[in-house]
Scaffold this motif. Structure first.
Motif: not given
Length: 193
Positions: A149-159, A140-144, A188-193
């Motif tokens: 400002d933009c925040i990019i979030q994702w979930q790690r791959p399943q292994i 997901t990408i949310n920009c203000d 840009l702010h990147m976050m791994n959820t």
């Protein structure tokens, strides 16, 4: 003098072990008949493909068979779904429901031919090293615009072998469509959820 019964059994047992060990080393095998370029890859969490090429000096009727043992506690298994070349020769294998263990897995490819004995190939592979990872999910990408400002979030791959996020490094390639002066104002702010 009569040998004790236990000594007779022990001698027969040692003879059997010697015969088994000698059987593994093929002294009259066709040199160059063992497979070449053996490799495996794990994908989609639990599927594995292994492939190889026929030995450069293998007789034309040579057929190969793959066996593997995931860990010392598991039984060895023969391939259930071979990949065949245009001549019907086994040149690979597909496995389902593969689980990655901490130990190295053992692979053995032997062969048979009417013309001559075939050399075998064997080796160990740490399965986690051959896993092809899926891309991150739920991106997901949310920009203000007011904060530039933009925040990019994702979930790690399943292994299949770890739940630790510290095993991952991410690379983000961002391609901008707006004009350059507008883009330079964004952070840009990147976050791994």
């Amino acid at each position: 003098m009569v040998a004790p019964l236990s000594l007779i059994f022990m001698t027969q047992w040692m003879l059997l072990i010697t015969q088994l060990c000698v059987g593994w080393h093929c002294t009259d095998c066709e040199n160059g008949s063992a497979i070449e370029n053996f490799s495996c890859v794990i994908y989609n969490i639990s599927l594995m493909n292994c492939t190889w090429q026929a030995g450069k000096d293998a007789p034309g009727d040579t057929q190969y068979f793959l066996y593997w043992q995931n860990s010392r506690d598991d039984d060895e298994m023969e391939c259930e779904l071979y990949i065949k070349d245009e001549n019907g020769r086994n040149t690979g294998c597909r496995f389902k429901n593969v689980r990655i263990e901490i130990e190295k897995s053992y692979f053995l490819v032997n062969g048979s031919s009417k013309d001559s004995p075939i050399q075998f190939y064997d080796g160990y592979i740490q399965l986690y090293k051959i896993e092809k990872l899926m891309p991150p999910s739920n991106i997901t990408i949310n920009c203000d615009e007011t904060k530039n400002d933009c925040i990019i979030q994702w979930q790690r791959p399943q292994i299949s072998h770890s739940n630790k996020d510290r095993c991952f490094k991410y690379e983000i390639n961002i391609k901008y469509k707006p004009c350059k002066s507008f883009v330079d104002k964004w952070h840009l702010h990147m976050m791994n959820t």
